[in-house]
Design a protein around this motif. Structure first.
Motif, PDB file in Angstrom:
ATOM      1  N   THR A 232       3.769  -3.241   3.577  1.00  0.00           N
ATOM      2  CA  THR A 232       4.022  -4.341   2.646  1.00  0.00           C
ATOM      3  C   THR A 232       3.687  -5.661   3.328  1.00  0.00           C
ATOM      4  OG1 THR A 232       5.781  -3.158   1.485  1.00  0.00           O
ATOM      5  CG2 THR A 232       5.757  -5.550   1.274  1.00  0.00           C
ATOM      6  N   LEU A 233       2.949  -6.504   2.611  1.00  0.00           N
ATOM      7  CA  LEU A 233       2.594  -7.839   3.102  1.00  0.00           C
ATOM      8  C   LEU A 233       3.134  -8.875   2.118  1.00  0.00           C
ATOM      9  CD1 LEU A 233       0.857  -9.226   5.407  1.00  0.00           C
ATOM     10  CD2 LEU A 233      -0.898  -9.504   3.628  1.00  0.00           C
TER      11      LEU A 233
ATOM     12  N   SER B 284       0.870  -1.173   0.000  1.00  0.00           N
ATOM     13  CA  SER B 284       0.000   0.000   0.000  1.00  0.00           C
ATOM     14  C   SER B 284       0.910   1.227   0.000  1.00  0.00           C
ATOM     15  CB  SER B 284      -0.904   0.001   1.240  1.00  0.00           C
ATOM     16  OG  SER B 284      -1.773   1.100   1.219  1.00  0.00           O
ATOM     17  N   THR B 285       0.874   1.981  -1.067  1.00  0.00           N
ATOM     18  CA  THR B 285       1.769   3.125  -1.198  1.00  0.00           C
ATOM     19  C   THR B 285       1.451   4.186  -0.149  1.00  0.00           C
ATOM     20  OG1 THR B 285       0.299   4.110  -2.843  1.00  0.00           O
ATOM     21  CG2 THR B 285       2.097   2.732  -3.653  1.00  0.00           C
ATOM     22  N   MET B 286       2.402   5.065   0.056  1.00  0.00           N
ATOM     23  CA  MET B 286       2.234   6.122   1.053  1.00  0.00           C
ATOM     24  C   MET B 286       0.990   6.952   0.727  1.00  0.00           C
ATOM     25  SD  MET B 286       4.651   5.648   3.200  1.00  0.00           S
ATOM     26  CE  MET B 286       4.611   7.163   4.144  1.00  0.00           C
ATOM     27  N   GLY B 287       0.200   7.202   1.772  1.00  0.00           N
ATOM     28  CA  GLY B 287      -0.992   8.022   1.605  1.00  0.00           C
ATOM     29  C   GLY B 287      -2.220   7.269   1.150  1.00  0.00           C
TER      30      GLY B 287
ATOM     31  N   LEU C 173       4.769  -9.191   7.687  1.00  0.00           N
ATOM     32  CA  LEU C 173       4.213  -7.834   7.676  1.00  0.00           C
ATOM     33  C   LEU C 173       5.270  -6.793   7.998  1.00  0.00           C
ATOM     34  CD1 LEU C 173       1.721  -5.886   7.659  1.00  0.00           C
ATOM     35  CD2 LEU C 173       1.562  -6.323  10.131  1.00  0.00           C
ATOM     36  N   ARG C 174       5.307  -5.736   7.198  1.00  0.00           N
ATOM     37  CA  ARG C 174       6.075  -4.525   7.488  1.00  0.00           C
ATOM     38  C   ARG C 174       5.110  -3.356   7.362  1.00  0.00           C
ATOM     39  NH1 ARG C 174      11.642  -4.378   7.526  1.00  0.00           N
ATOM     40  NH2 ARG C 174      12.693  -6.327   7.041  1.00  0.00           N
ATOM     41  N   GLY C 175       4.785  -2.728   8.483  1.00  0.00           N
ATOM     42  CA  GLY C 175       3.824  -1.639   8.464  1.00  0.00           C
ATOM     43  C   GLY C 175       2.643  -1.977   9.349  1.00  0.00           C
TER      44      GLY C 175
END
Length: 306
Positions: free
Chosen positions: A111-112, A88-91, A127-129
């Motif tokens: 990012t998954l 999922s991009t920023m914003g 998961l990162r984020g």
């Protein structure tokens, strides 16, 4: 004297006659046939032994081959695991469905990573984020979430939120429904019930567990930002990710401010103006600069608290 010599000669002649009669009694032809049969029998036995040795020598690889083919037939070979990534991009906030029909929402800059086909005994993702999971129930296959710092979460079917951004000093897990098992890097397992929040400090390994307003923690997937007694630093970090900007915060006063607010469709400038009403807060936007590759730098906002 002559009588003795005669007697000795007579005995020798008698013994010779006995030997001759014994030789005459032997059936030469029958003995020949018997010897021939015996020789043939010995040859057959020799050939049989040689054949048995050859058969034993050949049976070893045949047995091994049979075992190998049997193993390959009855045991399913492990398929090469292939992975996919969704970011999922920023914003932005991204909704995604995994191969097991689990639905996941990815917050800004998340990012998954997951296998294109889950294993028969478990379902694992990395998961990162920040992500909100609605896990499809499967009591035979636990659903695992792995974070970069070694914290793991596993469930069987539930709704929960995990925040594990690289630039945060903690990992947060909040349970909305069902039950969650959190396994720390030290292999300690903590069970969460609905309404529980677990904070894991990356630097000290300290664990804090408390009850929270779950909706306030997961409303981001609906585009809302809800803050309950949140510090100014926490709010500005959330604004950075939500609006995809860089915020430089300078606290010249050393004071701390906590806020209770809900933002839905407000712009970034409107939110900063709202925060400035209760504190001596000044902010300015730096114009993005053009880089060598003709792209623009990220918008930067400098916030000063006096």
């Amino acid at each position: 004297m002559e009588n003795k010599d005669w007697e000795v000669s007579f005995r020798k002649a008698q013994a010779l006659g006995d030997d001759i009669r014994e030789l005459e009694s032997i059936d030469v032809l029958a003995s020949y046939r018997q010897s021939k049969v015996k020789i043939r029998s010995q040859k057959r036995m020799k050939r049989y032994n040689q054949l048995m040795r050859c058969a034993a020598f050949l049976s070893v690889p045949l047995l091994l081959a049979s075992l190998l083919f049997g193993y390959l037939y009855f045991v399913e070979p492990e398929e090469e695991i292939r992975y996919a990534e969704v970011t999922s991009t920023m914003g932005t906030v991204t909704r995604y469905e995994l191969p097991d029909h689990t639905v996941v929402w990815l917050n800004s800059g998340t990012t998954l990573r997951y296998p294109t086909m889950f294993k028969k005994d478990n379902r694992s993702v990395e998961l990162r984020g920040e992500a909100y999971f609605e896990v499809e129930a499967d009591h035979k296959r636990p659903f695992w979430v792995y974070t970069p710092n070694g914290l793991r979460i596993y469930v069987y079917g539930t709704k929960f939120n995990v925040a594990a951004y690289d630039d945060d000093g903690y990992i947060e897990t909040v349970l909305e429904k069902g039950m969650v098992n959190v396994v720390t890097p030290n292999h300690e397992t903590i069970i969460l019930t609905p309404g529980d929040q677990l904070l894991y400090d990356k630097h000290t390994s300290r664990i804090e567990k408390e009850k929270v307003d779950v909706y306030g923690k997961v409303a981001w997937k609906e585009g809302k930002m809800i803050f309950r007694n949140a510090s100014l630093e926490e709010i500005l970090k959330r604004l950075e990710r939500h609006f995809n900007v860089d915020i430089e915060f300078n606290n010249h006063s050393g004071k701390t401010y906590n806020y209770r607010a809900t933002f839905r469709n407000e712009t970034l400038t409107q939110i900063l103006d709202y925060l400035a009403k209760s504190a001596n807060l000044k902010w300015k936007i730096q114009t993005p600069e053009q880089q060598e590759d003709d792209t623009l730098t990220k918008t930067k906002i400098i916030v000063n608290l006096y």
